[in-house]
Scaffold this motif. Structure first.
Motif, PDB file in Angstrom:
ATOM      1  N   TYR A  35       7.045   9.168   4.184  1.00  0.00           N
ATOM      2  CA  TYR A  35       7.629   7.888   3.814  1.00  0.00           C
ATOM      3  C   TYR A  35       8.890   7.658   4.636  1.00  0.00           C
ATOM      4  O   TYR A  35       9.372   8.546   5.315  1.00  0.00           O
ATOM      5  CB  TYR A  35       7.950   7.872   2.307  1.00  0.00           C
ATOM      6  N   GLU A  36       9.430   6.460   4.529  1.00  0.00           N
ATOM      7  CA  GLU A  36      10.634   6.104   5.264  1.00  0.00           C
ATOM      8  C   GLU A  36      11.681   5.587   4.297  1.00  0.00           C
ATOM      9  O   GLU A  36      11.359   5.083   3.219  1.00  0.00           O
ATOM     10  CB  GLU A  36      10.327   5.024   6.305  1.00  0.00           C
ATOM     11  N   GLY A  37      12.932   5.714   4.680  1.00  0.00           N
ATOM     12  CA  GLY A  37      14.036   5.111   3.935  1.00  0.00           C
ATOM     13  C   GLY A  37      14.193   5.683   2.539  1.00  0.00           C
ATOM     14  O   GLY A  37      14.200   6.897   2.330  1.00  0.00           O
ATOM     15  N   ASP A  38      14.321   4.787   1.568  1.00  0.00           N
ATOM     16  CA  ASP A  38      14.575   5.178   0.189  1.00  0.00           C
ATOM     17  C   ASP A  38      13.418   5.967  -0.410  1.00  0.00           C
ATOM     18  O   ASP A  38      13.636   6.852  -1.241  1.00  0.00           O
ATOM     19  CB  ASP A  38      14.857   3.942  -0.674  1.00  0.00           C
ATOM     20  N   LEU A  39      12.196   5.665  -0.002  1.00  0.00           N
ATOM     21  CA  LEU A  39      11.051   6.427  -0.520  1.00  0.00           C
ATOM     22  C   LEU A  39      11.107   7.873  -0.045  1.00  0.00           C
ATOM     23  O   LEU A  39      10.772   8.791  -0.793  1.00  0.00           O
ATOM     24  CB  LEU A  39       9.731   5.778  -0.092  1.00  0.00           C
ATOM     25  N   GLU A  40      11.561   8.090   1.187  1.00  0.00           N
ATOM     26  CA  GLU A  40      11.709   9.457   1.697  1.00  0.00           C
ATOM     27  C   GLU A  40      12.808  10.191   0.921  1.00  0.00           C
ATOM     28  O   GLU A  40      12.655  11.350   0.570  1.00  0.00           O
ATOM     29  CB  GLU A  40      12.028   9.441   3.199  1.00  0.00           C
ATOM     30  N   LYS A  41      13.924   9.492   0.639  1.00  0.00           N
ATOM     31  CA  LYS A  41      15.008  10.096  -0.153  1.00  0.00           C
ATOM     32  C   LYS A  41      14.508  10.456  -1.551  1.00  0.00           C
ATOM     33  O   LYS A  41      14.825  11.528  -2.073  1.00  0.00           O
ATOM     34  CB  LYS A  41      16.190   9.137  -0.254  1.00  0.00           C
ATOM     35  N   LEU A  42      13.736   9.560  -2.168  1.00  0.00           N
ATOM     36  CA  LEU A  42      13.176   9.820  -3.495  1.00  0.00           C
ATOM     37  C   LEU A  42      12.250  11.025  -3.454  1.00  0.00           C
ATOM     38  O   LEU A  42      12.304  11.903  -4.329  1.00  0.00           O
ATOM     39  CB  LEU A  42      12.430   8.583  -4.002  1.00  0.00           C
ATOM     40  N   LYS A  43      11.400  11.097  -2.437  1.00  0.00           N
ATOM     41  CA  LYS A  43      10.485  12.235  -2.281  1.00  0.00           C
ATOM     42  C   LYS A  43      11.266  13.547  -2.184  1.00  0.00           C
ATOM     43  O   LYS A  43      10.963  14.517  -2.881  1.00  0.00           O
ATOM     44  CB  LYS A  43       9.618  12.051  -1.034  1.00  0.00           C
ATOM     45  N   LEU A  44      12.285  13.571  -1.330  1.00  0.00           N
ATOM     46  CA  LEU A  44      13.081  14.786  -1.154  1.00  0.00           C
ATOM     47  C   LEU A  44      13.799  15.169  -2.443  1.00  0.00           C
ATOM     48  O   LEU A  44      13.862  16.351  -2.805  1.00  0.00           O
ATOM     49  CB  LEU A  44      14.079  14.605  -0.007  1.00  0.00           C
ATOM     50  N   SER A  45      14.329  14.184  -3.166  1.00  0.00           N
ATOM     51  CA  SER A  45      15.030  14.464  -4.425  1.00  0.00           C
ATOM     52  C   SER A  45      14.091  15.050  -5.470  1.00  0.00           C
ATOM     53  O   SER A  45      14.427  16.031  -6.146  1.00  0.00           O
ATOM     54  CB  SER A  45      15.662  13.182  -4.978  1.00  0.00           C
ATOM     55  N   ILE A  46      12.911  14.465  -5.606  1.00  0.00           N
ATOM     56  CA  ILE A  46      11.949  14.965  -6.595  1.00  0.00           C
ATOM     57  C   ILE A  46      11.500  16.367  -6.215  1.00  0.00           C
ATOM     58  O   ILE A  46      11.444  17.270  -7.070  1.00  0.00           O
ATOM     59  CB  ILE A  46      10.752  14.000  -6.730  1.00  0.00           C
TER      60      ILE A  46
ATOM     61  N   ASN B 265       0.827  -1.214   0.000  1.00  0.00           N
ATOM     62  CA  ASN B 265       0.000   0.000   0.000  1.00  0.00           C
ATOM     63  C   ASN B 265       0.856   1.257   0.000  1.00  0.00           C
ATOM     64  O   ASN B 265       0.555   2.232  -0.700  1.00  0.00           O
ATOM     65  CB  ASN B 265      -0.941   0.005   1.209  1.00  0.00           C
ATOM     66  N   THR B 266       1.943   1.245   0.780  1.00  0.00           N
ATOM     67  CA  THR B 266       2.846   2.395   0.822  1.00  0.00           C
ATOM     68  C   THR B 266       3.473   2.633  -0.545  1.00  0.00           C
ATOM     69  O   THR B 266       3.521   3.775  -1.025  1.00  0.00           O
ATOM     70  CB  THR B 266       3.952   2.182   1.876  1.00  0.00           C
ATOM     71  N   LEU B 267       3.935   1.558  -1.183  1.00  0.00           N
ATOM     72  CA  LEU B 267       4.520   1.693  -2.519  1.00  0.00           C
ATOM     73  C   LEU B 267       3.487   2.188  -3.530  1.00  0.00           C
ATOM     74  O   LEU B 267       3.791   3.054  -4.351  1.00  0.00           O
ATOM     75  CB  LEU B 267       5.100   0.353  -2.984  1.00  0.00           C
ATOM     76  N   ALA B 268       2.285   1.655  -3.466  1.00  0.00           N
ATOM     77  CA  ALA B 268       1.235   2.086  -4.397  1.00  0.00           C
ATOM     78  C   ALA B 268       0.919   3.567  -4.199  1.00  0.00           C
ATOM     79  O   ALA B 268       0.778   4.316  -5.173  1.00  0.00           O
ATOM     80  CB  ALA B 268      -0.023   1.232  -4.214  1.00  0.00           C
ATOM     81  N   ASN B 269       0.824   4.009  -2.939  1.00  0.00           N
ATOM     82  CA  ASN B 269       0.555   5.421  -2.662  1.00  0.00           C
ATOM     83  C   ASN B 269       1.690   6.308  -3.154  1.00  0.00           C
ATOM     84  O   ASN B 269       1.453   7.370  -3.735  1.00  0.00           O
ATOM     85  CB  ASN B 269       0.319   5.639  -1.166  1.00  0.00           C
ATOM     86  N   ALA B 270       2.931   5.871  -2.917  1.00  0.00           N
ATOM     87  CA  ALA B 270       4.095   6.659  -3.351  1.00  0.00           C
ATOM     88  C   ALA B 270       4.139   6.770  -4.868  1.00  0.00           C
ATOM     89  O   ALA B 270       4.358   7.860  -5.416  1.00  0.00           O
ATOM     90  CB  ALA B 270       5.383   6.027  -2.825  1.00  0.00           C
ATOM     91  N   ILE B 271       3.914   5.667  -5.545  1.00  0.00           N
ATOM     92  CA  ILE B 271       3.923   5.678  -7.015  1.00  0.00           C
ATOM     93  C   ILE B 271       2.811   6.579  -7.542  1.00  0.00           C
ATOM     94  O   ILE B 271       3.025   7.370  -8.469  1.00  0.00           O
ATOM     95  CB  ILE B 271       3.796   4.240  -7.567  1.00  0.00           C
ATOM     96  N   GLN B 272       1.627   6.498  -6.955  1.00  0.00           N
ATOM     97  CA  GLN B 272       0.507   7.347  -7.380  1.00  0.00           C
ATOM     98  C   GLN B 272       0.839   8.822  -7.178  1.00  0.00           C
ATOM     99  O   GLN B 272       0.570   9.655  -8.039  1.00  0.00           O
ATOM    100  CB  GLN B 272      -0.768   6.971  -6.614  1.00  0.00           C
ATOM    101  N   GLU B 273       1.430   9.147  -6.037  1.00  0.00           N
ATOM    102  CA  GLU B 273       1.753  10.539  -5.746  1.00  0.00           C
ATOM    103  C   GLU B 273       2.841  11.065  -6.684  1.00  0.00           C
ATOM    104  O   GLU B 273       2.742  12.179  -7.198  1.00  0.00           O
ATOM    105  CB  GLU B 273       2.186  10.682  -4.279  1.00  0.00           C
TER     106      GLU B 273
END
Length: 190
Positions: free
Chosen positions: A111-122, A82-90
């Motif tokens: 998000y946590e970990g790599d998803l948080e890093k991806l969010k910050l980078s984008i 669910n977290t991955l699906a939400n992140a991908i949708q966002e």
């Protein structure tokens, strides 16, 4: 639960058999098996029954623990999916907006970990792009203003040059007339 039921069944069946054998033997029926001391046999059978019941309980407890662990792992897997699906949708929503030149949208999920890093980078990339495009627009507006000023100056210069050319033309015409009169006056004076 099935293991506990099976253990209980066989445990009670063994105890029932032991009691039945004990009652039959007390009533005078003699078995043809080698002589066994009834007390030792009875205690051995009870220990065997208790061992069967113990194994059934151990099996049931381990089965419950295994189910609980599997349920916990399934829930964790579901949460991760669910977290991955939400992140991908966002990310998809933000990038669709960016492709339409709307860089104001940001990824806001926690998000946590790599998803948080991806969010910050984008988000940082979008902020830098937004700043760069803002600077380009500002420079473009300044260039447009300066080109209007330059165009006005060029028009003014062209008008001045045209006026000067006309004045020079008039001077040239006047000088031609003066020269003709001078030549005529000289010829007349001879």
């Amino acid at each position: 639960m099935a293991g506990l039921r099976a253990g209980l069944f066989w445990g009670f069946a063994s105890i029932g058999t032991i009691i039945l054998l004990y009652v039959v033997e007390l009533n005078g029926f003699e078995f043809t098996a080698p002589p066994i001391k009834i007390t030792g046999f009875f205690i051995g059978c009870i220990i065997l029954c208790l061992a069967i019941l113990g194994l059934a309980v151990i099996y049931e407890v381990s089965s419950v623990n295994s189910r609980n662990r599997l349920n916990k792992e399934r829930n964790q897997s579901d949460d991760l999916a669910n977290t991955l699906a939400n992140a991908i949708q966002e990310v998809q929503t933000v990038m669709e907006r960016a492709s339409e030149a709307d860089l104001s949208e940001q990824i806001a999920g926690n998000y946590e970990g790599d998803l948080e890093k991806l969010k910050l980078s984008i988000n940082q990339t979008l902020a830098v792009l937004n700043g760069t495009i803002g600077s380009v627009r500002q420079v473009s507006n300044q260039i447009a203003e300066k080109s209007v000023d330059l165009s006005s100056s060029a028009r003014s210069l062209a008008d001045t040059a045209s006026s000067q050319a006309q004045t020079l033309n008039e001077i040239s015409t006047s000088m031609d007339q003066v020269e003709k009169k001078t030549v005529k006056n000289r010829d007349d004076s001879k």
